[in-house]
Structure formats: C-alpha cells, structure tokens
Design a protein around this motif. Structure first.
Motif, PDB file in Angstrom:
ATOM      1  N   ILE A   1       0.813  -1.215   0.000  1.00 22.74           N
ATOM      2  CA  ILE A   1       0.000   0.000   0.000  1.00 22.74           C
ATOM      3  C   ILE A   1       0.847   1.265   0.000  1.00 22.74           C
ATOM      4  N   GLY A   2       1.915   1.298   0.819  1.00 18.36           N
ATOM      5  CA  GLY A   2       2.695   2.519   0.939  1.00 18.36           C
ATOM      6  C   GLY A   2       3.551   2.845  -0.264  1.00 18.36           C
ATOM      7  N   THR A   3       4.105   1.827  -0.905  1.00 21.88           N
ATOM      8  CA  THR A   3       5.039   2.066  -2.005  1.00 21.88           C
ATOM      9  C   THR A   3       4.444   1.838  -3.388  1.00 21.88           C
ATOM     10  N   VAL A   4       3.287   1.188  -3.466  1.00 26.13           N
ATOM     11  CA  VAL A   4       2.694   0.876  -4.770  1.00 26.13           C
ATOM     12  C   VAL A   4       1.293   1.489  -4.911  1.00 26.13           C
ATOM     13  N   LYS A   5       0.393   1.103  -4.025  1.00 29.49           N
ATOM     14  CA  LYS A   5      -1.001   1.526  -4.186  1.00 29.49           C
ATOM     15  C   LYS A   5      -1.185   3.029  -3.990  1.00 29.49           C
ATOM     16  N   LEU A   6      -0.669   3.567  -2.885  1.00 29.03           N
ATOM     17  CA  LEU A   6      -0.861   5.002  -2.634  1.00 29.03           C
ATOM     18  C   LEU A   6      -0.249   5.872  -3.729  1.00 29.03           C
ATOM     19  N   PRO A   7       0.992   5.598  -4.174  1.00 28.88           N
ATOM     20  CA  PRO A   7       1.525   6.395  -5.290  1.00 28.88           C
ATOM     21  C   PRO A   7       0.650   6.303  -6.544  1.00 28.88           C
ATOM     22  N   ARG A   8       0.117   5.118  -6.820  1.00 28.53           N
ATOM     23  CA  ARG A   8      -0.746   4.953  -8.002  1.00 28.53           C
ATOM     24  C   ARG A   8      -2.027   5.767  -7.841  1.00 28.53           C
ATOM     25  N   TRP A   9      -2.634   5.700  -6.652  1.00 31.21           N
ATOM     26  CA  TRP A   9      -3.874   6.441  -6.412  1.00 31.21           C
ATOM     27  C   TRP A   9      -3.629   7.956  -6.409  1.00 31.21           C
ATOM     28  N   LEU A  10      -2.463   8.369  -5.904  1.00 29.78           N
ATOM     29  CA  LEU A  10      -2.132   9.791  -5.928  1.00 29.78           C
ATOM     30  C   LEU A  10      -2.071  10.314  -7.356  1.00 29.78           C
ATOM     31  N   LYS A  11      -1.466   9.542  -8.229  1.00 26.74           N
ATOM     32  CA  LYS A  11      -1.361   9.958  -9.630  1.00 26.74           C
ATOM     33  C   LYS A  11      -2.740  10.015 -10.272  1.00 26.74           C
ATOM     34  N   GLN A  12      -3.582   9.013  -9.975  1.00 27.01           N
ATOM     35  CA  GLN A  12      -4.944   9.008 -10.522  1.00 27.01           C
ATOM     36  C   GLN A  12      -5.748  10.184  -9.986  1.00 27.01           C
ATOM     37  N   CYS A  13      -5.540  10.505  -8.731  1.00 23.37           N
ATOM     38  CA  CYS A  13      -6.313  11.557  -8.072  1.00 23.37           C
ATOM     39  C   CYS A  13      -5.920  12.944  -8.565  1.00 23.37           C
TER      40      CYS A  13
END
Length: 400
Positions: free
Chosen positions: A307-319
């Motif tokens: 979540i910290g290194t993969v999911k959150l960065p991906r969601w930040l970019k989408q957001c």
C-alpha cells in the motif's frame, strides 16, 4: 492479550537521559531487574537507544528506554545525541540521571530545559548516592539512589509509576459511539498482504473496544458483505472497513448505515484526525515534480502490491493527474526537516504511541506541511470522505 504482548504504541514510554557514565544503564538494569544494557566504566558504552517492555504498577505496561549520553562528542557522538533528541519526541515520562558525585552540569540543565519545553513529566534521579557522606534534601520530583547497591530503587519505581499515571488517554476507538447490543460489521479483506493466521493490530483493537462496551462485532470479508447484511436480524449501528476496500463497501452499503474505516478511527484515537481531515484538502494543490512523503510507523516486508510504495503512489497519480515524486519512511525514521515535501501521508500509527504521532503532526504543522493519513486520503480519493467521518463527533456537517 497478556501485558507482555501489549503493543509498544499502547505502553507508557519512560526514557532515561543524562551524561555519559552517569549510570543510566545501571539504573535501567536495576529498575527492570535484568542485565538489559551493557554497563562499563568506559564513557559512551550505550550507542543506541535500548528498549525493554515491562509492567510497572499501578500504570501497567510500560516501555523503558535507555538513551546514549547527551554529552557525547565527535561525528559519532553527534549521531548519538540526535537519537537521544528523537527519543524526547516519543517519551511520555523523562528521567534525568545525574551523577551525584559530580552534580548538575550544563548538559543536565540543557536536558531539563528540553523536558520543560516539551511539557514532559520528569524525575531527577541522583545516582551513586552510596558514594556520598550525607544525602541532601530533595524536591518532590527528585530522588537519590544507588543503582549498584539497589538503594531506593523501589521508591524510584513508585515515583515513575505516579508520573506515568494518566499519561495514556482513555480516548476510546469506537465504543463511545455505540450502545450495548449494537451490531457492528467489520469488513476485513483477506488478501495476499494480510498476515496469515491473524488480524492486524487496528482490527484487533477495534474489536476489543466493541466487546468492552457490550456491542456485538460481526466480521466478514468484502466479498461476503452483501450476504452478511441480508442475514442480520437488525440493521448494523455502523460498518467499519479496511480502507483499501472502501469503494466496494460503499457501493454495497445502504446510505443510511454509517461507514468508516479502521485507519480513520485510529487517527482519531491517536489525535491526528483533525489535522488529517484538514491536510487532505491540499491534494488538489499538488503540482508536477512535487514530492510527497509516505510514512509508516512500523517496518514490514514489502509485498508486490504494497500500500505505501505501490497503491498510494498509483492512487495519488490518478487523483491528481500529476507526475509526483514519492519518498518513504518507516519505523522511527521520520524526517525532522520536512521542507523537501509538499505533503505527508501517514499510516494509522497503530505501532506508535500517541505522543510520537502528535509530535509528527506538530512537526508538519510547524513547517506548514499538510499531513493526512491513509484512511482519510483513500476516503477522499474514493469520494466518500463526508460519509466516512459523518458519524464522528464534530464532523456531522463536514464537507471536504
């Protein structure tokens, strides 16, 4: 859960500070009843903070911390002093150990000033009292001891226990929002990132808090949530979910059933919620090239979809639609200087005591860096922040 199993984040942190060779390690060994720290006549034997979990009645579980000498010198000494200063940010009670033969030195005065600056309850322990001809009168927050002769160790522990009482807040996780016999559905995804054979700490703590107030927890996965709701004899008082499945749960759950997450409840419990709700509004202001710090309070093996290194960065970019730089920190390695970051997204902080979570929050505020947490960000990203905090006191009419 036994007292020995109590997580460090739920223990009163009692940290011992002082000059090199003042007898900090000897005193820690005497108080814990173990040869925990190496004792030597050589100055600066303690090179890193040493921690010991124990029970100290009447306050219960505590974490005893032995720190390096605050008067250490040289490049390595500067690193040790830095680590000692960091311990001040997570200490609930501070102990200043002074060599009774040498008396209070400038270094000791500096430490006392830091205790007072941080509003820390403290005790001055004059060690090596066995070498004195007479014991001077002491103030309420002082005591003379001999770690080597075990003199006044019991009395010292009693004073520490008195200082530690009331340090841990009685802030409930969720029980203040419930009535006896309320049904609470806990949505716990079991995926490849879930620890095999056990629940993660926030899930355990929320479940225990629900049981303590006489409400009834019902656990299910997001894949069985719809069927679980159909089988219940009454409407749940609320549903608490893992943040990572917020969107799925929101789609299933009728609008009249309150919904929040373990992470949001943990932010409330640790005192981070207000700052996190305010901080998440900085998301639209992020620009290309900005750096966001994603910080976790524990260390764990990184999985392929972490979540910290993969999911959150991906969601930040989408957001945001922006190309952002992502920095990470874990465990106790939270940067003192946050000027390189435009925002901090922190985990729930279940492995950190409230004192350290609030220090990190204040550090961000003092440097004008917005800070939020995983659960608040994910709720914002999924467009359900209003719903996820509406049940919490003070947020009934919150609009983000």
């Amino acid at each position: 859960m036994s007292l020995n199993d109590t997580p460090s984040g739920e223990r009163v942190h009692i940290a011992f500070f002082g000059r090199r060779n003042a007898g900090k390690s000897s005193l820690v060994n005497a108080i814990t009843g173990q040869e925990l720290a190496v004792v030597s006549e050589t100055r600066g034997t303690t090179t890193d903070p040493v921690r010991k979990a124990m029970e100290l009645l009447p306050i219960g579980p505590v974490l005893i911390v032995d720190t390096p000498g605050f008067d250490d010198v040289g490049a390595l000494g500067e690193l040790r002093v830095k680590k000692t200063r960091q311990e001040l940010n997570r200490a609930d009670v501070a102990v200043l150990v002074v060599d009774a033969m040498e008396g209070m030195q400038q270094c000791d005065e500096e430490l006392l000033a830091l205790f007072k600056e941080k509003n820390l309850p403290y005790l001055i322990v004059w060690n090596k009292a066995d070498l004195l001809e007479t014991i001077p009168a002491v103030a309420e927050h002082e005591i003379y001891v001999s770690a080597t002769e075990q003199t006044n160790i019991r009395e010292c522990k009693e004073l520490l226990a008195k200082l530690g009482e009331g340090v841990l807040t009685e802030q409930p996780l969720v029980s203040d929002l419930l009535n006896p016999l309320d049904l609470v559905v806990l949505v716990i995804p079991i995926d490849k990132a879930a620890p095999k054979g056990r629940l993660i700490l926030p899930q355990q703590q929320v479940m225990r808090d629900i049981l303590d107030c006489g409400a009834i927890p019902v656990c299910t996965r997001e894949t069985e949530l719809a069927d679980t709701l159909k089988q219940l004899s009454q409407k749940p008082a609320m549903v608490i979910t893992d943040s990572q499945v917020f969107e799925k749960v929101d789609a299933i759950l009728p609008a009249d059933i309150p919904l929040t997450s373990f992470s949001i409840l943990m932010a409330r419990y640790k005192g981070l919620l207000d700052a996190a709700v305010k901080g998440v509004r900085a998301i639209p202001m992020l620009e290309n090239g900005d750096t966001v710090l994603i910080s976790e309070g524990c260390t764990h093996h990184r999985q392929c979809d972490d979540i910290g290194t993969v999911k959150l960065p991906r969601w930040l970019k989408q957001c945001t639609g922006k190309e952002l730089h992502i920095a990470t920190s874990s465990g106790r390695d939270f940067p003192e200087d946050l000027s390189a970051y435009k925002m901090v997204i922190h985990c729930g902080g279940c492995m950190l005591n409230a004192k350290e979570v609030q220090y990190r929050m204040k550090s961000a505020a003092d440097q004008n860096i917005p800070i939020t947490n995983y659960g608040i960000f994910i709720a914002y990203f999924r467009g359900i922040l209003d719903r996820s905090i509406a049940m919490l006191p003070g947020y009934e009419d919150e609009k983000a």
